[in-house]
Write an enzyme that holds these catalytic residues in place. Structure first.
Site, PDB file in Angstrom:
ATOM      1  N   GLU A   1       0.955  -0.797  -0.062  1.00  0.00           N
ATOM      2  CA  GLU A   1      -0.253  -0.091   0.103  1.00  0.00           C
ATOM      3  C   GLU A   1       1.106   0.634   0.316  1.00  0.00           C
ATOM      4  OE1 GLU A   1      -2.773  -0.023   3.672  1.00  0.00           O
ATOM      5  OE2 GLU A   1      -2.984   1.569   2.885  1.00  0.00           O
TER       6      GLU A   1
ATOM      7  N   ARG B 110       4.954 -12.785   9.032  1.00  0.00           N
ATOM      8  CA  ARG B 110       5.995 -11.055   9.485  1.00  0.00           C
ATOM      9  C   ARG B 110       7.400 -11.181   9.873  1.00  0.00           C
ATOM     10  NH1 ARG B 110       1.888  -7.140   8.947  1.00  0.00           N
ATOM     11  NH2 ARG B 110       3.147  -5.544   8.914  1.00  0.00           N
TER      12      ARG B 110
ATOM     13  N   LYS C 275       3.812  -0.005   9.575  1.00  0.00           N
ATOM     14  CA  LYS C 275       3.644   1.440   9.763  1.00  0.00           C
ATOM     15  C   LYS C 275       3.381   2.602  10.603  1.00  0.00           C
ATOM     16  CE  LYS C 275       2.967  -0.067   4.929  1.00  0.00           C
ATOM     17  NZ  LYS C 275       2.351  -0.106   3.739  1.00  0.00           N
TER      18      LYS C 275
HETATM   19  P1  ATP Z   1       1.146  -2.328   7.789  1.00  0.00           P
HETATM   20  O1  ATP Z   1       0.303  -3.369   8.940  1.00  0.00           O
HETATM   21  O2  ATP Z   1       2.500  -2.029   9.184  1.00  0.00           O
HETATM   22  O3  ATP Z   1       0.663  -1.175   7.167  1.00  0.00           O
HETATM   23  P2  ATP Z   1       1.308  -3.725   6.039  1.00  0.00           P
HETATM   24  O4  ATP Z   1       1.014  -5.124   5.701  1.00  0.00           O
HETATM   25  O5  ATP Z   1      -0.223  -3.479   5.104  1.00  0.00           O
HETATM   26  O6  ATP Z   1       2.010  -4.112   7.184  1.00  0.00           O
HETATM   27  P3  ATP Z   1       1.528  -3.168   2.875  1.00  0.00           P
HETATM   28  O7  ATP Z   1       2.532  -2.470   2.268  1.00  0.00           O
HETATM   29  O8  ATP Z   1      -0.012  -3.138   3.007  1.00  0.00           O
HETATM   30  O9  ATP Z   1       2.210  -3.353   4.443  1.00  0.00           O
HETATM   31  O10 ATP Z   1       2.792  -4.859   2.921  1.00  0.00           O
HETATM   32  C1  ATP Z   1       2.826  -5.377   1.613  1.00  0.00           C
HETATM   33  C2  ATP Z   1       3.163  -6.935   1.262  1.00  0.00           C
HETATM   34  O11 ATP Z   1       3.768  -6.786   2.290  1.00  0.00           O
HETATM   35  C3  ATP Z   1       2.171  -7.663   1.666  1.00  0.00           C
HETATM   36  O12 ATP Z   1       1.871  -8.418   1.149  1.00  0.00           O
HETATM   37  C4  ATP Z   1       2.771  -8.009   3.416  1.00  0.00           C
HETATM   38  O13 ATP Z   1       2.150  -8.595   3.795  1.00  0.00           O
HETATM   39  C5  ATP Z   1       3.980  -8.092   3.309  1.00  0.00           C
HETATM   40  N1  ATP Z   1       3.849  -7.721   5.032  1.00  0.00           N
HETATM   41  C6  ATP Z   1       4.501  -6.163   5.435  1.00  0.00           C
HETATM   42  N2  ATP Z   1       4.524  -6.024   6.047  1.00  0.00           N
HETATM   43  C7  ATP Z   1       6.062  -7.673   6.328  1.00  0.00           C
HETATM   44  C8  ATP Z   1       7.161  -7.753   7.099  1.00  0.00           C
HETATM   45  N3  ATP Z   1       7.111  -7.821   8.379  1.00  0.00           N
HETATM   46  N4  ATP Z   1       6.951  -9.133   6.852  1.00  0.00           N
HETATM   47  C9  ATP Z   1       7.027  -9.330   6.064  1.00  0.00           C
HETATM   48  N5  ATP Z   1       6.047  -9.055   5.018  1.00  0.00           N
HETATM   49  C10 ATP Z   1       5.698  -8.229   5.472  1.00  0.00           C
HETATM   50 MG    MG Z   2      -1.984  -3.843   3.839  1.00  0.00          MG
END
Ligand code: ATP
Ligand code: MG
Length: 759
Positions: free
Chosen positions: A249, A469, A479
């Site tokens: 995102e 994660r 984030k």
């Molecule tokens: P947040 O919940 O902190 O906003 P997010 O998972 O929503 O993080 P995205 O930008 O939507 O962040 O993530 C893009 C991709 O990266 C998704 O498939 C997510 O599952 C993966 N991802 C995000 N954080 C991690 C992490 N700490 N380890 C592995 N994969 C991750």
């Molecule tokens: Mg997300």
């Protein structure tokens, strides 16, 4: 009492400038933001209200202007109020002022299009010019060039209103090419899915492949579907290859956890001969910006990944809308007028929404009204009619569409009703024929709703595969927390070398190889609580830099040395290997003169057993040059040594116990190149900074700055050049560096730090 009164005043103020109730409530929870916004409203003279568009820009200013940039705030407010800054150039303006140290008004105006008004006529003319240079190409490729043309038009007609630009481009394209034919539509769909034009036979499908990190994915031909026809169609479209996607995102910079996700998604596609999309999951316009979009693209490229295509969930908004209409027609979605609180309460009590059983016609009418802007924010949502008796809360009639009067970074202000993550994600996975939709474990409960929607519409279903994660000790990865670190000024920006963002690591001196090697070794488990030791990442970086970095010398805490037995204009050339273990990396030459500097840590007033540095009357070697013996030294009133008088033995007649690094003065005793050395410690003092009071765990000593000297080979370094400063550590030239004012970040120490190990 007093506080409550003040807050309700604030709520009124926010309403008066057109901020939606829900957003205002969120804002009020953040005392600092509330204060900033109130200050801005006052300064803008909008206490009695203003146009909603201006209110939204003031809000953006409050949330996006970094700490330390207050001096430019009044100017920006004046621009917003006089409409010289609009939602067309606000993003660019924020990015510019946050990124640049020196803020000079005429340059900002020029760079960010302040006050620039692009008329419809200018847009028509610009589009005409763009298309006239592409007639041949257009005749050949017709409407498949649409996306490319939109991007080019946006680049060439700067600061144009996106909506008008789109309209004009489509109008002129139609004049040149005529209406879209059936063939055009088909070709475009093929181009979007990246499918080759010739239909491939579905045979010789790849066997199940095993890629490192322990990931073993099922064969795409085994993906379970509602009907065999759905699978056959999918395999026909893809030829049976593995298709993955990385779907961030654009609401922040990518962090090291994303690097793991990319490693899995891009890595899997590459190793199986499949393909991986880079998809911006941009369904939440309030939090997403162009700065994040462009930085994410840059990051993916820097890490060495090549997407088969860069897509945006928003580019499918029309198709997603059609799916919503279809879902309503199938009686599986309804327009609900409950407030978010009422929805939460009725979900809690497993009570159906009072609007659940409206007729299809009613639902179609109200959904269209939602999309036409006839309802205010929070007054209506489209909800999926799932299963309120299910034990899984993700089946309790999730919201599919909600109203947001907020311009979107890609679609502009064309829409006021946006689909939710839950509605979009599975549909776009299906549109793109993703075979394996990998996501982090917190999405596990959403699997059921993901499949529910695709089945409800008889669409192709990818396999959903969850992994843990990545967590690393002494840092945070959410984030929301990363935003807080930046917004509250705990760090100097998203790419601050203390941040776990990939751009932060890059700026600190990490290479893409070091990060990818780390990702390869961390593996995949289903244990969500695992924290990988920060040292593991550092060791990958150290191993990588050890091989790649040139050596150079620096003295972080200089002490003057005068060679007493050489003439004043003494100068010899010292040739040093760039890397002691790799001749192929060549040599460099520095000069040694009468005055030089060594590091304070290499001096002791008295010698001691086991100490290798300099002390009175002790022979010590200067790295790559001769020996010195100190026979006299000066001290200041505090007892700190200020100057060492030494004799120099260029021929090294005696074998010294130890060798120390040094930096020579320049011609006529000129001061060596000064450098600001930034030493970083972990951002948190606690290995797992999870508590609600996590901000209290921020390490107050995460940055230490010292001013030292570096040798003459470093006078013309470029930002991001990396070195091993012998005996000091691995360093990277920072982007703040300028000629004459060098700045280096310590990337990592030469050895694992003992104290951290003990923790
Ligand atoms: P947040 O919940 O902190 O906003 P997010 O998972 O929503 O993080 P995205 O930008 O939507 O962040 O993530 C893009 C991709 O990266 C998704 O498939 C997510 O599952 C993966 N991802 C995000 N954080 C991690 C992490 N700490 N380890 C592995 N994969 C991750
Ligand atoms: Mg997300």
């Amino acid at each position: 009492m007093k506080k409550g009164k003040k807050m309700s005043g604030a709520a009124e103020q926010f309403e008066l400038i057109g901020i939606a109730k829900q957003k205002a409530e969120e804002t009020l929870k953040n005392a600092e933001l509330t204060k900033t916004l109130l200050g801005i409203i006052k300064e803008a003279g909008c206490e009695k209200g203003c146009e909603k568009a201006i209110g939204q820009l003031l809000y953006q200013l409050a949330t996006k202007l970094n700490k330390g940039k207050e001096s430019i705030r009044s100017q920006i407010i004046a621009w917003i109020v006089s409409k010289k800054v609009t939602n067309i150039n606000m993003d660019a303006l924020m990015t510019y002022v946050n990124k640049h140290q020196e803020l000079d008004i005429p340059t900002i105006e020029k760079e960010c299009g302040v006050g620039v008004i692009v008329t419809r006529e200018q847009i028509i003319e610009g589009v005409k010019q763009l298309l006239s240079g592409k007639m041949e190409e257009l005749k050949k490729n017709r409407y498949t060039m649409e996306g490319q043309l939109i991007r080019e038009a946006k680049d060439s007609i700067k600061w144009a209103d996106g909506k008008i630009l789109n309209e004009e481009l489509m109008k002129q394209l139609k004049e040149i090419l005529g209406e879209k034919t059936k063939d055009d539509i088909k070709k475009k769909a093929q181009k979007k899915s990246g499918e080759p034009n010739k239909k491939e036979e579905v045979k010789n499908l790849p066997k199940q492949k095993n890629v490192d990190s322990g990931v073993k994915l099922s064969n795409p031909a085994d993906n379970i579907q509602k009907t065999p026809e759905i699978l056959a169609e999918h395999l026909k479209r893809t030829g049976g290859i593995y298709v993955t996607r990385f779907p961030p995102e654009p609401n922040g910079y990518l962090h090291i956890g994303h690097a793991k996700s990319m490693y899995l998604n891009f890595g899997y596609a590459e190793k199986t001969g499949g393909k991986c999309y880079m998809r911006f999951d941009d369904t939440n316009p309030e939090k997403e910006t162009h700065e994040f979009i462009s930085t994410i693209e840059e990051t993916v490229k820097w890490l060495g990944h090549t997407p088969c295509a860069v897509t945006y969930s928003s580019q499918y908004f029309d198709r997603i809308y059609d799916c919503a209409i279809e879902l309503i027609k199938r009686g599986k979605a309804y327009v609900c007028h409950q407030t978010p609180d009422q929805i939460a309460a009725s979900r809690e009590n497993k009570q159906p929404s009072p609007w659940r059983d409206r007729s299809v016609e009613e639902n179609l009418k109200h959904f269209k009204w939602m999309c036409q802007g006839r309802y205010g924010e929070g007054e209506a949502t489209l909800r999926m009619k799932m299963d309120i008796n299910s034990p899984n809360p993700c089946m309790w009639d999730l919201v599919a569409y909600r109203i947001k009067f907020f311009p979107h970074p890609v679609t502009g202000d064309r829409l006021c009703c946006y689909p939710s993550y839950d509605f979009v994600h599975c549909l776009v996975d299906s549109f793109e024929d993703i075979t394996h939709s990998m996501c982090t474990l917190e999405f596990l409960p959403r699997r059921e709703s993901y499949f529910w929607l695709l089945d409800a519409l008889d669409m192709y279903k990818p396999v959903v595969w969850e992994f843990n994660r990545l967590n690393i000790t002494y840092t945070v990865m959410s984030k929301r927390k990363l935003h807080a670190l930046v917004d509250k000024g705990y760090v100097r920006g998203w790419d601050d070398p203390r941040m776990p963002t990939i751009m932060g690591f890059k700026r600190k001196g990490y290479s893409a190889d070091a990060i990818n090697n780390f990702c390869r070794t961390v593996g995949v488990t289903t244990n969500t609580t695992v924290y990988i030791d920060y040292e593991v990442l550092e060791q990958h970086c150290r191993d990588d830099m050890e091989v790649k970095c040139k050596r150079a010398m620096c003295v972080p805490d200089p002490v003057k040395v005068i060679l007493t037995n050489v003439p004043d204009d003494y100068c010899i050339e010292v040739v040093r290997p760039n890397h002691p273990m790799n001749d192929k990396m060549g040599t460099n030459t520095v000069h040694l003169r009468k005055v030089l500097y060594i590091d304070r840590s290499d001096w002791r007033d008295e010698d001691k057993k086991g100490y290798w540095g300099l002390a009175p009357n002790k022979v010590v070697g200067l790295r790559y040059a001769g020996n010195i013996i100190c026979h006299k030294f000066d001290k200041d009133v505090e007892g700190k040594v200020t100057c060492l008088y030494c004799t120099f033995d260029a021929d090294k007649k005696e074998k010294p116990k130890g060798h120390i690094q040094w930096v020579s003065s320049g011609v006529n005793g000129a001061e060596p190149a000064r450098a600001e050395l930034r030493y970083y410690d972990t951002l948190f003092t606690d290995p797992k900074p999870e508590s609600p009071d996590w901000e209290k765990l921020i390490n107050p000593k995460s940055l230490t700055i010292v001013n030292g000297y570096v040798d003459e080979t470093l006078e013309h370094v470029k930002p991001l050049d990396c070195f091993q400063f012998e005996r000091v550590g691995f360093f990277c030239c920072d982007t703040d560096s300028k000629e004459g004012a060098l700045v280096f970040n310590r990337t990592v120490g030469l050895k694992e730090s003992k104290e951290k190990k003990q923790i």
